[in-house]
Design an enzyme around this catalytic site. Sequence first.
Site, PDB file in Angstrom:
ATOM      1  N   SER A 144       0.763  -1.197   0.239  1.00 50.11           N
ATOM      2  CA  SER A 144      -0.178  -0.046  -0.081  1.00 50.11           C
ATOM      3  C   SER A 144       0.947   1.212  -0.049  1.00 50.11           C
ATOM      4  O   SER A 144       1.631   1.134   0.799  1.00 50.11           O
ATOM      5  CB  SER A 144      -0.901  -0.171   1.216  1.00 50.11           C
ATOM      6  OG  SER A 144      -1.510   1.157   1.223  1.00 50.11           O
ATOM      7  N   LYS A 170      -0.992  -0.907  -4.438  1.00 48.53           N
ATOM      8  CA  LYS A 170      -2.363   0.045  -3.998  1.00 48.53           C
ATOM      9  C   LYS A 170      -1.931   1.359  -3.574  1.00 48.53           C
ATOM     10  O   LYS A 170      -1.182   1.681  -2.929  1.00 48.53           O
ATOM     11  CB  LYS A 170      -2.970  -0.558  -2.762  1.00 48.53           C
ATOM     12  CG  LYS A 170      -4.160   0.059  -1.989  1.00 48.53           C
ATOM     13  CD  LYS A 170      -4.661  -0.270  -1.073  1.00 48.53           C
ATOM     14  CE  LYS A 170      -4.822   0.198   0.223  1.00 48.53           C
ATOM     15  NZ  LYS A 170      -5.596  -0.330   1.429  1.00 48.53           N
ATOM     16  N   LYS A 172      -2.674   5.072  -2.751  1.00 47.89           N
ATOM     17  CA  LYS A 172      -3.700   5.922  -1.918  1.00 47.89           C
ATOM     18  C   LYS A 172      -4.231   7.097  -2.695  1.00 47.89           C
ATOM     19  O   LYS A 172      -3.299   7.730  -3.401  1.00 47.89           O
ATOM     20  CB  LYS A 172      -3.098   6.425  -0.536  1.00 47.89           C
ATOM     21  CG  LYS A 172      -2.809   5.360   0.315  1.00 47.89           C
ATOM     22  CD  LYS A 172      -4.095   4.884   0.912  1.00 47.89           C
ATOM     23  CE  LYS A 172      -4.212   3.896   2.197  1.00 47.89           C
ATOM     24  NZ  LYS A 172      -5.210   3.594   2.852  1.00 47.89           N
ATOM     25  N   ASP A 197      -7.214   3.256  -3.114  1.00 47.64           N
ATOM     26  CA  ASP A 197      -7.750   3.412  -1.880  1.00 47.64           C
ATOM     27  C   ASP A 197      -7.999   4.850  -1.465  1.00 47.64           C
ATOM     28  O   ASP A 197      -7.054   5.677  -1.344  1.00 47.64           O
ATOM     29  CB  ASP A 197      -7.148   2.608  -0.735  1.00 47.64           C
ATOM     30  CG  ASP A 197      -7.644   2.401   0.523  1.00 47.64           C
ATOM     31  OD1 ASP A 197      -8.926   3.150   0.680  1.00 47.64           O
ATOM     32  OD2 ASP A 197      -7.403   2.172   1.533  1.00 47.64           O
ATOM     33  N   GLU A 222     -11.258   1.347  -3.684  1.00 52.49           N
ATOM     34  CA  GLU A 222     -11.669   0.783  -2.012  1.00 52.49           C
ATOM     35  C   GLU A 222     -11.960   1.942  -1.499  1.00 52.49           C
ATOM     36  O   GLU A 222     -11.644   3.151  -1.525  1.00 52.49           O
ATOM     37  CB  GLU A 222     -10.253   0.412  -1.420  1.00 52.49           C
ATOM     38  CG  GLU A 222     -10.248   0.034  -0.082  1.00 52.49           C
ATOM     39  CD  GLU A 222      -9.205  -0.449   0.643  1.00 52.49           C
ATOM     40  OE1 GLU A 222      -8.250  -0.822  -0.122  1.00 52.49           O
ATOM     41  OE2 GLU A 222      -8.978  -0.676   1.961  1.00 52.49           O
ATOM     42  N   ASP A 247     -14.010  -0.960   2.612  1.00 52.19           N
ATOM     43  CA  ASP A 247     -13.016  -1.121   3.859  1.00 52.19           C
ATOM     44  C   ASP A 247     -13.641  -0.578   5.020  1.00 52.19           C
ATOM     45  O   ASP A 247     -14.554  -1.454   5.833  1.00 52.19           O
ATOM     46  CB  ASP A 247     -11.769  -0.428   3.497  1.00 52.19           C
ATOM     47  CG  ASP A 247     -10.733  -0.508   4.740  1.00 52.19           C
ATOM     48  OD1 ASP A 247     -11.170  -0.802   5.843  1.00 52.19           O
ATOM     49  OD2 ASP A 247      -9.635   0.014   4.693  1.00 52.19           O
ATOM     50  N   LYS A 271     -10.367  -6.917   7.351  1.00 48.89           N
ATOM     51  CA  LYS A 271      -9.457  -6.431   8.307  1.00 48.89           C
ATOM     52  C   LYS A 271     -10.051  -6.824   9.622  1.00 48.89           C
ATOM     53  O   LYS A 271     -11.150  -6.463  10.238  1.00 48.89           O
ATOM     54  CB  LYS A 271      -9.260  -4.831   8.571  1.00 48.89           C
ATOM     55  CG  LYS A 271      -8.167  -4.146   7.610  1.00 48.89           C
ATOM     56  CD  LYS A 271      -8.070  -2.786   7.751  1.00 48.89           C
ATOM     57  CE  LYS A 271      -7.610  -2.071   6.989  1.00 48.89           C
ATOM     58  NZ  LYS A 271      -7.483  -0.820   6.925  1.00 48.89           N
ATOM     59  N   GLY A 299      -4.648  -4.331   6.031  1.00 49.54           N
ATOM     60  CA  GLY A 299      -3.697  -4.109   6.919  1.00 49.54           C
ATOM     61  C   GLY A 299      -3.520  -2.986   7.466  1.00 49.54           C
ATOM     62  O   GLY A 299      -4.299  -1.905   7.131  1.00 49.54           O
TER      63      GLY A 299
HETATM   64  O1  OSB Z   1      -7.162   1.947   4.369  1.00 55.13           O
HETATM   65  O2  OSB Z   1      -6.264   0.354   4.203  1.00 55.13           O
HETATM   66  C1  OSB Z   1      -6.352   1.368   4.811  1.00 55.13           C
HETATM   67  C2  OSB Z   1      -3.467   1.770   6.938  1.00 55.13           C
HETATM   68  C3  OSB Z   1      -3.975   2.429   8.196  1.00 55.13           C
HETATM   69  C4  OSB Z   1      -5.435   2.582   8.087  1.00 55.13           C
HETATM   70  C5  OSB Z   1      -6.147   2.248   6.961  1.00 55.13           C
HETATM   71  C6  OSB Z   1      -5.501   1.693   5.931  1.00 55.13           C
HETATM   72  C7  OSB Z   1      -4.070   1.397   5.957  1.00 55.13           C
HETATM   73  C8  OSB Z   1      -3.304   0.760   4.989  1.00 55.13           C
HETATM   74  C9  OSB Z   1      -2.037   0.109   5.278  1.00 55.13           C
HETATM   75  O3  OSB Z   1      -3.474   0.917   3.547  1.00 55.13           O
HETATM   76  C10 OSB Z   1      -1.769  -1.188   4.692  1.00 55.13           C
HETATM   77  C11 OSB Z   1      -0.786  -1.889   5.173  1.00 55.13           C
HETATM   78  O4  OSB Z   1      -0.833  -2.326   6.520  1.00 55.13           O
HETATM   79  O5  OSB Z   1       0.213  -2.074   4.481  1.00 55.13           O
HETATM   80 MG    MG Z   2      -8.389   1.005   2.939  1.00 51.25          MG
END
Ligand code: OSB
Ligand code: MG
Length: 377
Positions: A144, A170, A172, A197, A222, A247, A271, A299
């Site tokens: 991510s 992924k 952001k 995401d 996402e 999510d 999650k 994650g």
């Molecule tokens: O939206 O998936 C998410 C981390 C903290 C809070 C929300 C998210 C995330 C990540 C991190 O995208 C993914 C990872 O742990 O590698």
């Molecule tokens: Mg997410």
Amino acid sequence: MDDTASDLRFTPQLFELRRLKMPLVRPFRTSFGTETVREMMIARVVTEHGEGWAECSIESDPLYLSEFLDAADHVFSDHLVPRLFAHGALRAEDVADVLEPVKGHRMAKATLEMALLDVQLRAAGISFQQYIGGTSTSVEVGVSVGITDTIDELVSNVAGYVEDGYTRVKLKIEPGFDIEPVRRVREANPDIRLQVDANTAYFVEDIDHLAQLDELALLLIEQPFGEDDLVGHAELARRITTPVCLDEAIRSLDHTRTALALNAAHIINIKPARVGGYLAAVKIHDHCRALGIPVWCGGMLETGIGRAANLALASLPGFTLPGDISATKRYWTQDITRPFEMVDGRIEVPTGPGFGVDVDLDFVEEITFERRELRPV
Ligand code: OSB
Ligand code: MG
């Protein structure tokens, strides 16, 4: 699930909660903020049959979900842990029911269940993977990638991860950092599996704008809209060709059932902490699998404790998409467990009893800035 240990009960004698500060190898920026040093909590439970460890995925501020660490401190000590002490001997499978009178606070509840699950599986000598019936010995993983100041920086960060061996990336996104950055990453990497995401940063009014992502061959988008906007996501799913994944909206099996009934998602990000724990996560997996809905493991920039457990969860057959479970070195220069390495885009599932990792107590002690012990009164 495996029931080889179904006769032993466990009486919690102590919950130890530690707040840690861990510097990320590179700042992680999302639509809700930037993290450089991550504040985390881990828990340890002591019972008459041994001890267990848990990751608490709650963040320091209520910007991803409503739970946050200062509030969790209070919820643990005044609401959740006293209920477990009052109940007496129990099994991890009982935790959700015992804590059910307390509404919400699913990530806090997940922590306590996880600690007891670790004890219980260690006492039974079986791994979490065996307990849930996970099949593969390693799982496909992804990375991510945070928002950057410039698109060039993003393209270069992605190039580094591709170089490291990631085949699923992924990105952001947020308003002002979406179509163009994703297009540039796609142009530079025509063959990688790419997904985005938005962490709730958009509104239904943005559907035409988001539809521009359709030509970039994404695996999924996402959670672009608010955590309660299932109808908005259903409209998005009708109007774009990129598969829609939820999510933040999925905080229980009931949310999953409702979202799928409304056609608000094609894919679910599971999650464990967000849905109240690993046992609920398995139930959501089973539900989605029966309906043919693909799931993947999300994650929370975990320590090795959470990473170990997520790898086992993601070895269930319904986890058909790579998870946000990256190698240790993507997050930390030093972790509180042994490091996890990625080989050919995959990470091995731990096989030891419980979650299968040992905690480096000396290092934990070094990075602990608050430690509390909760005991029966
Ligand atoms: O939206 O998936 C998410 C981390 C903290 C809070 C929300 C998210 C995330 C990540 C991190 O995208 C993914 C990872 O742990 O590698
Ligand atoms: Mg997410």
